[in-house]
Motif scaffolding. Structure first.
Motif, short mmCIF file in Angstrom:
data_model
loop_
_atom_site.label_atom_id
_atom_site.label_comp_id
_atom_site.label_asym_id
_atom_site.label_seq_id
_atom_site.Cartn_x
_atom_site.Cartn_y
_atom_site.Cartn_z
N SER A 181 0.84 -1.20 0.00
CA SER A 181 0.00 0.00 0.00
C SER A 181 0.87 1.25 0.00
O SER A 181 2.05 1.19 0.33
CB SER A 181 -0.92 0.03 1.23
OG SER A 181 -0.16 0.15 2.42
N GLU B 103 -4.40 0.52 -1.20
CA GLU B 103 -3.75 -0.78 -1.32
C GLU B 103 -3.65 -1.19 -2.79
O GLU B 103 -4.41 -0.70 -3.64
CB GLU B 103 -4.53 -1.84 -0.53
CG GLU B 103 -4.53 -1.60 0.97
CD GLU B 103 -5.25 -2.68 1.73
OE1 GLU B 103 -6.22 -3.25 1.16
OE2 GLU B 103 -4.86 -2.96 2.88
N TYR B 104 -2.74 -2.11 -3.08
CA TYR B 104 -2.60 -2.67 -4.43
C TYR B 104 -2.01 -4.07 -4.31
O TYR B 104 -1.40 -4.42 -3.29
CB TYR B 104 -1.73 -1.78 -5.32
CG TYR B 104 -0.62 -1.04 -4.60
CD1 TYR B 104 0.53 -1.70 -4.18
CD2 TYR B 104 -0.73 0.33 -4.34
CE1 TYR B 104 1.55 -1.01 -3.53
CE2 TYR B 104 0.28 1.02 -3.68
CZ TYR B 104 1.42 0.34 -3.29
OH TYR B 104 2.42 1.01 -2.63
N GLN C 207 4.89 -5.45 -9.28
CA GLN C 207 3.78 -4.51 -9.14
C GLN C 207 3.71 -3.62 -10.36
O GLN C 207 4.70 -3.47 -11.10
CB GLN C 207 3.95 -3.67 -7.87
CG GLN C 207 3.80 -4.49 -6.60
CD GLN C 207 4.14 -3.73 -5.35
OE1 GLN C 207 5.05 -2.94 -5.33
NE2 GLN C 207 3.41 -4.00 -4.28
N GLU D 219 -0.01 1.87 -11.44
CA GLU D 219 -0.98 1.71 -10.35
C GLU D 219 -0.44 2.34 -9.07
O GLU D 219 -1.18 3.00 -8.32
CB GLU D 219 -1.27 0.23 -10.14
CG GLU D 219 -2.38 -0.05 -9.14
CD GLU D 219 -2.77 -1.51 -9.09
OE1 GLU D 219 -3.86 -1.80 -8.53
OE2 GLU D 219 -2.02 -2.37 -9.59
N ILE D 220 0.85 2.15 -8.83
CA ILE D 220 1.44 2.72 -7.62
C ILE D 220 1.52 4.25 -7.74
O ILE D 220 1.25 4.96 -6.76
CB ILE D 220 2.82 2.09 -7.35
CG1 ILE D 220 2.63 0.62 -7.00
CG2 ILE D 220 3.54 2.83 -6.23
CD1 ILE D 220 3.92 -0.14 -6.76
N ALA E 117 -1.71 5.58 -6.93
CA ALA E 117 -1.95 5.51 -5.47
C ALA E 117 -1.30 6.69 -4.77
O ALA E 117 -1.87 7.26 -3.82
CB ALA E 117 -1.40 4.20 -4.92
#
Length: 514
Positions: free
Chosen positions: A14, A33-34, A46, A50-51, A54
């Motif tokens: 996360s 979270e991911y 990962q 997406e991060i 986030a």
């Protein structure tokens, strides 16, 4: 006008952003979270986009939910998980996912390097030769994915990827660079032999900067999305491990930090770079003045999650019915049996292990099973096994830097009174748990304040930490664990020669024989 600073931690599972006052008081926080992606055996990746999203979301939500004037934001300090690696092309587009510390695909190449020039490289860089290390990941890419390796313009970490999106500039702090296995600790420059072994030049890495370096001039569109001013300073910060020490007030001699989150670690701060001749420990910079020595373990709270997901369906169902956390139910069950789990010993090496083994082929085991053991004994043995393994790391660290006078504990485990008490009993030490569980976020904020000139040094930052819990060892439990610790270590030594054979056997089952 009151002022604030954001500390953001880009973690393995996360990203968290916390808005602090300059006195270290948390005002507002947000978490996204991911998943950890495991597309093939050994992989742990990962999605960088997406991060990054986030990071954007957490900062935006903290700004929106706090309602502060963007002019009141002094800056944003960054923390990030260590050892990630992303290959990017000339346009800065990822050619790979973010390959995390937990990725084991370079294990064979790490072992080869250990047998060759690895020891000398470790002594200069402070990063143990292990599949977690970007050095070993680069060797793996060079040998097993040569086309991709040759296409890459840069090899960067997830924090560098985030900074590039904001600023169109490649920079890496000394702390994250120190965890790559490529930074010479004495010169704070890229190590020539490590680069040669990795098969890259310094031009394919980012510009090295101090952990207090400020960056301004964020892309205006991104600043608007975040709800901040484009001129808001971004302080590059450091790695999550070293910032956790700062965030729990463990930077003075004799004060150790223990963290148990997804993984775990024990760390102490020294005033110069040092390397362990036995290669049990890492050494990474916090600033040029502070160096963090310690051992990290792969297998922390992740193992408790594994226990819950695979063997605790009844507890999960009960928790839903009662409106409680499933982990709380598991802790209640574990507390129903006495310390020692009736002689059931668990080695928690489900994802290989870093310290004290540095062996990606290590495998977990329950030893001592009898007809008397119940589900409660298994749950308790898992909790104890994680801590007994950390005891071995503590032994190594104390033999190297001296005894711990005080231990500050943090991480998700600190939410459990039972597990906190177990730690005090296994270590036979008083354990203090600071108010903020988000130690890396607080550490990032404090380092940001230092970079901005709002505090003069880090010596006095311990006063920013409150203290929520303090646990003293229970003498009867200590007796039990003092008997178990040497047996735990002897069983480990007995099983170590078979880990390679076990790993080969398991690979065979994956490949189809049975």
């Amino acid at each position: 006008m009151s002022h604030y600073i954001i500390g953001i931690d880009i973690g393995t599972t996360s990203t968290k952003a916390v808005l602090f006052t300059p006195q270290g008081e948390a005002v507002c926080k947000h978490l996204v979270e991911y998943p950890l992606l495991t597309p093939v055996p050994g992989a742990a990746e990962q999605d960088p986009e997406e991060i990054f999203n986030a990071v954007v979301t957490t900062i935006r939500e903290v700004m929106a939910n706090s309602g502060i004037d963007p002019k009141a934001l002094l800056g944003i300090g960054f923390s990030s998980a260590m050892h990630s690696l992303i290959a990017v092309n000339e346009q800065g587009k990822p050619l790979t996912k973010s390959i995390t510390w937990a990725d084991n695909r370079s294990a064979k190449w790490a072992e080869q390097l250990k047998q060759g020039r690895g020891h000398e490289i470790y002594l200069r860089t402070g990063t143990p030769i292990h599949s977690m290390s970007p050095l070993c990941k680069l060797i793996w890419l060079k040998n097993e994915h040569p086309e991709l390796f040759s296409q890459a313009a840069k090899f960067i970490s997830i924090k560098e990827f985030v900074f590039y999106q904001f600023l169109q500039e490649y920079a890496i702090d000394y702390s994250l660079a120190g965890a790559m296995g490529l930074l010479n600790m004495q010169t704070l420059d890229w190590d020539a032999e490590a680069l040669e072994v990795a098969g890259i030049s310094a031009e394919r890495l980012s510009r090295l900067v101090p952990t207090t370096e400020q960056f301004c001039g964020m892309n205006a569109d991104f600043a608007a999305k975040l709800g901040i001013l484009p001129e808001t300073p971004l302080i590059i910060g450091a790695s999550d491990g070293v910032l956790s020490n700062l965030g729990v007030g463990a930077i003075a001699p004799g004060i150790f930090a223990v963290t148990i989150g997804t993984s775990g670690a024990i760390r102490a701060v020294v005033d110069r770079p040092i390397a362990d001749p036995e290669e049990r420990l890492f050494c990474y910079p916090l600033t040029e003045k502070y160096w963090v020595v310690g051992g990290a373990v792969n297998n922390g709270g992740l193992i408790l999650r594994w226990m819950r997901d695979r063997f605790a369906d009844a507890e999960v169902a009960t928790a839903k019915q009662l409106g409680q956390e499933s982990y709380d139910i598991m802790m209640q069950i574990a507390s129903s049996v006495p310390p020692g789990a009736n002689g059931l010993i668990f080695h928690p090496y489900l994802m290989g292990e870093r310290s004290p083994l540095w062996n990606a082929q290590a495998r977990g085991s329950f030893v001592g099973l009898s007809m008397s053991h119940t589900r409660a004994h298994f749950i308790r043995a898992v909790l104890e096994g994680i801590l007994l393994n950390l005891q071995l790391v503590l032994d190594a660290l104390e033999s190297f830097v001296g005894s711990a006078q005080r231990i500050q504990a943090t991480g998700g485990f600190a939410r459990s009174p039972l597990w906190r008490q177990m730690l005090a009993d296994v270590f036979n030490r008083e354990i203090a748990v600071p108010e903020s569980y988000e130690s890396s976020c607080l550490g990032a904020a404090l380092l940001g304040l230092l970079g901005l000139g709002k505090i003069e040094d880090l010596e006095g930052t311990a006063e920013y930490m409150g203290e929520t819990y303090r646990h003293s060892p229970d003498p009867e439990a200590v007796k039990t664990y003092q008997q178990m610790i040497p047996l735990y270590a002897r069983l480990l030594q007995a099983l170590k020669p078979e880990y390679s054979a076990l790993a080969s056997l398991q690979e065979g089952f994956k490949d189809g024989f049975s």
